[in-house]
Design a protein around this motif. Structure first.
Motif, PDB file in Angstrom:
ATOM      1  N   SER A   1     -11.312  -9.928  20.345  1.00  0.00           N
ATOM      2  CA  SER A   1     -10.253 -10.918  20.166  1.00  0.00           C
ATOM      3  C   SER A   1      -9.083 -10.380  19.362  1.00  0.00           C
ATOM      4  N   TYR A   2      -9.095  -9.075  19.096  1.00  0.00           N
ATOM      5  CA  TYR A   2      -8.001  -8.471  18.334  1.00  0.00           C
ATOM      6  C   TYR A   2      -6.723  -8.461  19.156  1.00  0.00           C
ATOM      7  N   SER A   3      -5.635  -8.965  18.576  1.00  0.00           N
ATOM      8  CA  SER A   3      -4.333  -9.020  19.240  1.00  0.00           C
ATOM      9  C   SER A   3      -3.317  -8.271  18.394  1.00  0.00           C
ATOM     10  N   LEU A   4      -2.739  -7.219  18.964  1.00  0.00           N
ATOM     11  CA  LEU A   4      -1.835  -6.356  18.208  1.00  0.00           C
ATOM     12  C   LEU A   4      -0.669  -7.125  17.619  1.00  0.00           C
ATOM     13  N   GLY A   5       0.088  -7.853  18.461  1.00  0.00           N
ATOM     14  CA  GLY A   5       1.296  -8.510  17.990  1.00  0.00           C
ATOM     15  C   GLY A   5       1.041  -9.575  16.949  1.00  0.00           C
ATOM     16  N   LYS A   6       0.118 -10.503  17.253  1.00  0.00           N
ATOM     17  CA  LYS A   6      -0.165 -11.609  16.346  1.00  0.00           C
ATOM     18  C   LYS A   6      -0.758 -11.112  15.035  1.00  0.00           C
ATOM     19  N   ASP A   7      -1.682 -10.174  15.111  1.00  0.00           N
ATOM     20  CA  ASP A   7      -2.334  -9.690  13.904  1.00  0.00           C
ATOM     21  C   ASP A   7      -1.373  -8.890  13.028  1.00  0.00           C
ATOM     22  N   GLN A   8      -0.460  -8.146  13.637  1.00  0.00           N
ATOM     23  CA  GLN A   8       0.497  -7.387  12.835  1.00  0.00           C
ATOM     24  C   GLN A   8       1.422  -8.312  12.061  1.00  0.00           C
ATOM     25  N   VAL A   9       1.913  -9.346  12.720  1.00  0.00           N
ATOM     26  CA  VAL A   9       2.799 -10.305  12.043  1.00  0.00           C
ATOM     27  C   VAL A   9       2.054 -10.986  10.901  1.00  0.00           C
ATOM     28  N   ALA A  10       0.812 -11.407  11.175  1.00  0.00           N
ATOM     29  CA  ALA A  10       0.015 -12.071  10.144  1.00  0.00           C
ATOM     30  C   ALA A  10      -0.256 -11.142   8.974  1.00  0.00           C
ATOM     31  N   CYS A  11      -0.573  -9.883   9.248  1.00  0.00           N
ATOM     32  CA  CYS A  11      -0.893  -8.926   8.183  1.00  0.00           C
ATOM     33  C   CYS A  11       0.344  -8.531   7.380  1.00  0.00           C
ATOM     34  N   VAL A  12       1.498  -8.465   8.012  1.00  0.00           N
ATOM     35  CA  VAL A  12       2.733  -8.211   7.267  1.00  0.00           C
ATOM     36  C   VAL A  12       2.935  -9.304   6.227  1.00  0.00           C
ATOM     37  N   PHE A  13       2.721 -10.545   6.646  1.00  0.00           N
ATOM     38  CA  PHE A  13       2.881 -11.661   5.723  1.00  0.00           C
ATOM     39  C   PHE A  13       1.836 -11.605   4.618  1.00  0.00           C
TER      40      PHE A  13
ATOM     41  N   LEU B   1       6.150   2.285   4.402  1.00  0.00           N
ATOM     42  CA  LEU B   1       7.530   2.737   4.247  1.00  0.00           C
ATOM     43  C   LEU B   1       7.681   4.193   4.681  1.00  0.00           C
ATOM     44  N   GLN B   2       6.713   5.014   4.300  1.00  0.00           N
ATOM     45  CA  GLN B   2       6.749   6.425   4.687  1.00  0.00           C
ATOM     46  C   GLN B   2       6.687   6.582   6.203  1.00  0.00           C
ATOM     47  N   ASN B   3       5.804   5.823   6.855  1.00  0.00           N
ATOM     48  CA  ASN B   3       5.643   5.933   8.309  1.00  0.00           C
ATOM     49  C   ASN B   3       6.862   5.434   9.071  1.00  0.00           C
ATOM     50  N   LEU B   4       7.606   4.487   8.482  1.00  0.00           N
ATOM     51  CA  LEU B   4       8.788   3.966   9.151  1.00  0.00           C
ATOM     52  C   LEU B   4       9.894   5.016   9.242  1.00  0.00           C
TER      53      LEU B   4
ATOM     54  N   GLY C   1       2.345   1.901  14.064  1.00  0.00           N
ATOM     55  CA  GLY C   1       3.569   1.429  13.429  1.00  0.00           C
ATOM     56  C   GLY C   1       3.971   0.055  13.910  1.00  0.00           C
ATOM     57  N   LEU C   2       5.148  -0.392  13.458  1.00  0.00           N
ATOM     58  CA  LEU C   2       5.614  -1.749  13.739  1.00  0.00           C
ATOM     59  C   LEU C   2       6.739  -1.809  14.752  1.00  0.00           C
ATOM     60  N   ALA C   3       7.403  -0.700  14.989  1.00  0.00           N
ATOM     61  CA  ALA C   3       8.545  -0.716  15.905  1.00  0.00           C
ATOM     62  C   ALA C   3       8.695   0.645  16.567  1.00  0.00           C
ATOM     63  N   ASP C   4       9.332   0.652  17.736  1.00  0.00           N
ATOM     64  CA  ASP C   4       9.531   1.891  18.487  1.00  0.00           C
ATOM     65  C   ASP C   4      10.915   2.501  18.256  1.00  0.00           C
TER      66      ASP C   4
ATOM     67  N   SER D   1      -9.839   8.285  21.635  1.00  0.00           N
ATOM     68  CA  SER D   1      -8.490   8.058  21.119  1.00  0.00           C
ATOM     69  C   SER D   1      -8.507   7.938  19.605  1.00  0.00           C
ATOM     70  N   LYS D   2      -7.463   8.432  18.959  1.00  0.00           N
ATOM     71  CA  LYS D   2      -7.353   8.312  17.504  1.00  0.00           C
ATOM     72  C   LYS D   2      -6.091   7.544  17.096  1.00  0.00           C
ATOM     73  N   VAL D   3      -5.521   6.806  18.046  1.00  0.00           N
ATOM     74  CA  VAL D   3      -4.329   6.006  17.774  1.00  0.00           C
ATOM     75  C   VAL D   3      -4.758   4.612  17.322  1.00  0.00           C
ATOM     76  N   ILE D   4      -4.452   4.272  16.086  1.00  0.00           N
ATOM     77  CA  ILE D   4      -4.759   2.942  15.546  1.00  0.00           C
ATOM     78  C   ILE D   4      -3.603   2.013  15.877  1.00  0.00           C
ATOM     79  N   HIS D   5      -3.885   0.960  16.584  1.00  0.00           N
ATOM     80  CA  HIS D   5      -2.848   0.018  16.989  1.00  0.00           C
ATOM     81  C   HIS D   5      -2.548  -0.966  15.858  1.00  0.00           C
ATOM     82  N   HIS D   6      -2.049  -0.423  14.779  1.00  0.00           N
ATOM     83  CA  HIS D   6      -1.714  -1.234  13.613  1.00  0.00           C
ATOM     84  C   HIS D   6      -0.855  -0.378  12.703  1.00  0.00           C
ATOM     85  N   PHE D   7      -0.282  -1.007  11.641  1.00  0.00           N
ATOM     86  CA  PHE D   7       0.548  -0.230  10.719  1.00  0.00           C
ATOM     87  C   PHE D   7      -0.228   0.210   9.484  1.00  0.00           C
TER      88      PHE D   7
END
Length: 315
Positions: free
Chosen positions: A265-277, A82-85, A16-19, A171-177
């Protein structure tokens, strides 16, 4: 697909995107608003072009399918986000995850080559205006469109085949939305070198080929514009290309930043912001870019409104 891959991990959990609940609610409202504008804007653009005969030209033929692709790959990602949020459980099945990944690659890769086709259309319109009706015939337009879709499906199918051969046993936790290639590669407990190489080659080839085509078209267009003696002609040519150039610039920045990277080189924060856009915001912007800067679209809206108001006044 290797049976061991599907039995070891039957589902994934999207981080997800937020805690906090407050942040999730705020993001839900924001994304819902963006998605509604995306649906209305792209569906409205397709309907307008369909209803107005004066927009039945090659440029708007391609623009119709651009709106369809924007609406499609936004719909692959945004409703689930939207459902996951709002949901307490953010799990997604193994099949559902790979289906989501497959579809967004299909629509994204297809849009790359559709934008190339639109650049080719602008090139012919400005550099060979007298031969435009012959060169950009309905047959050629449909061939360019079919080629774009075929390339998108082939690219996504090759990626999916190599991704499906990976093992997911820890692990089955995907670090993305959503189910993107980079976080899934980072999650795998098997050797991902072959899959990474194929993804890099396919994605890189598509981006390079489409960008070379677009750049070549606009270099030729620029040379032609500079040779024009009429100021009005130059302004009209620049106006024709401005919206497409802006759309291309916005569209290509993010995939180059996010998808042509190895999993290290995968970065959770930067990639999430970029992918949201890239996945949520850009599909909303395209109909605005192509309508607000386009007099023909504005005039078409006026004609449709006048046609609807005319019978009412007569009654």
């Amino acid at each position: 697909m290797d049976r061991r891959n599907s039995t070891d991990v039957s589902d994934f959990i999207l981080l997800g995107l937020a805690d906090s609940a407050e942040a999730q609610l705020l993001l839900f409202l924001l994304f819902l608003l963006i998605y509604l504008v995306t649906v209305l804007g792209n569906a409205g653009m397709m309907l307008l072009i369909c209803l107005d005969p004066q927009l039945h030209t090659p440029m708007y033929f391609f623009l119709t399918h651009l709106s369809f692709l924007d609406l499609s790959y936004s719909s692959v990602i945004t409703p689930r986000t939207l459902q996951n949020l709002l949901a307490s459980s953010k799990s997604i099945s193994f099949l559902g995850c790979f289906t989501q990944m497959y579809l967004f690659i299909v629509f994204g890769a297809t849009e790359c080559f559709l934008l190339s086709s639109m650049a080719n259309d602008h090139y012919v319109a400005i550099c060979s205006p007298l031969h435009y009706p012959v060169i950009m015939s309905p047959r050629r337009c449909h061939a360019l469109l079919a080629g774009s879709y075929v390339t998108g499906f082939v690219d996504s199918t090759v990626n999916a085949i190599f991704m499906s051969r990976l093992w997911f046993c820890n692990s089955k936790v995907i670090h993305h939305f959503f189910c993107d290639t980079s976080p899934i590669l980072a999650l795998s407990c098997s050797d991902t070198y072959e899959a990474e190489l194929i993804i890099f080659i396919c994605g890189g080839s598509n981006l390079v080929l489409s960008l070379v085509t677009i750049s070549g078209s606009y270099v030729s267009i620029l040379c032609t514009i500079l040779k024009m003696s009429s100021t009005a002609g130059k302004q009209k040519a620049f106006s024709t290309c401005a919206s497409h150039l802006l759309g291309v610039t916005i569209f290509y920045d993010t995939p180059i930043f996010t998808h042509l990277k190895l999993k290290q080189s995968y970065s959770l924060g930067k990639d999430q912001v970029a992918c949201v856009f890239y996945m949520i915001v850009i599909p909303m912007l395209n109909p605005l870019i192509y309508s607000l800067r386009n007099k023909e679209v504005k005039n078409a809206v006026i004609r449709i409104i006048q046609k609807r108001e005319g019978p009412r006044q007569f009654k």
